[in-house]
Design a protein around this motif. Structure first.
Motif, short mmCIF file in Angstrom:
data_model
loop_
_atom_site.label_atom_id
_atom_site.label_comp_id
_atom_site.label_asym_id
_atom_site.label_seq_id
_atom_site.Cartn_x
_atom_site.Cartn_y
_atom_site.Cartn_z
N LEU A 69 12.58 -14.22 -84.23
CA LEU A 69 12.89 -15.62 -84.03
C LEU A 69 12.89 -16.40 -85.35
N LYS A 70 11.97 -16.07 -86.24
CA LYS A 70 11.94 -16.71 -87.56
C LYS A 70 13.24 -16.42 -88.31
N ALA A 71 13.70 -15.17 -88.25
CA ALA A 71 14.93 -14.79 -88.94
C ALA A 71 16.14 -15.55 -88.39
N LYS A 72 16.14 -15.82 -87.12
CA LYS A 72 17.27 -16.52 -86.49
C LYS A 72 17.18 -18.04 -86.57
N HIS A 73 15.95 -18.57 -86.50
CA HIS A 73 15.79 -20.02 -86.32
C HIS A 73 15.00 -20.72 -87.42
N GLY A 74 14.43 -20.00 -88.38
CA GLY A 74 13.66 -20.65 -89.44
C GLY A 74 12.24 -20.96 -89.01
N ASN A 75 11.75 -22.12 -89.44
CA ASN A 75 10.37 -22.53 -89.14
C ASN A 75 10.19 -22.71 -87.64
N PHE A 134 12.50 -23.14 -71.86
CA PHE A 134 13.36 -23.50 -72.98
C PHE A 134 12.88 -22.83 -74.25
N SER A 135 11.88 -21.98 -74.16
CA SER A 135 11.32 -21.29 -75.31
C SER A 135 12.36 -20.35 -75.92
N LEU A 136 12.38 -20.26 -77.25
CA LEU A 136 13.41 -19.52 -77.97
C LEU A 136 13.52 -18.05 -77.58
N GLU A 137 12.41 -17.40 -77.25
CA GLU A 137 12.45 -15.96 -76.97
C GLU A 137 13.18 -15.64 -75.67
N SER A 138 13.32 -16.61 -74.81
CA SER A 138 13.97 -16.39 -73.52
C SER A 138 15.41 -15.90 -73.71
#
Length: 108
Positions: free
Chosen positions: A17-23, A90-94
């Motif tokens: 998720l960090k690689a895709k979305h940053g902080n 709505f969490s990014l990992e979903s």
């Protein structure tokens, strides 16, 4: 004994998720349904409510929890894990086919 710990699999998903979305930032609010699980968001521009307190970091990502939950869980160790499958959030990992979850155990 650390208050907040994380599994290796959860760290792998966090790094993805960090690689895709940053902080990133984790938030676990109170209430029902999605509010009871760790939710991961892009940190930039994300509003942190005054009802949340920082309880630590996992994989370099700040982890906030509702202050009433923090009080209730003050004698518990919190383990953040991940499972395969889409969470209803709505969490990014979903979107990646995962769902974060939190397990607790009494601190000794």
């Amino acid at each position: 004994m650390d208050k907040l710990i994380v599994t290796e699999k959860a760290v792998e998903v966090i790094e993805l998720l960090k690689a895709k979305h940053g902080n990133l930032v984790f938030e676990q609010s109170s209430g029902c349904c999605d509010g009871t699980v760790p939710m991961c968001f892009q940190a930039d521009g994300h509003y942190i409510s005054s009802q949340l307190v920082l309880i630590g970091e996992i994989a370099g990502v700040p982890y906030y929890i509702d202050k009433h939950q923090a009080e209730y869980l003050k004698h518990m160790q919190l383990l953040v894990d991940v499972m395969e499958g889409r969470g209803a959030s709505f969490s990014l990992e979903s979107a990646e086919g995962f769902a974060f979850l939190m397990k607790s155990s009494v601190m000794e």
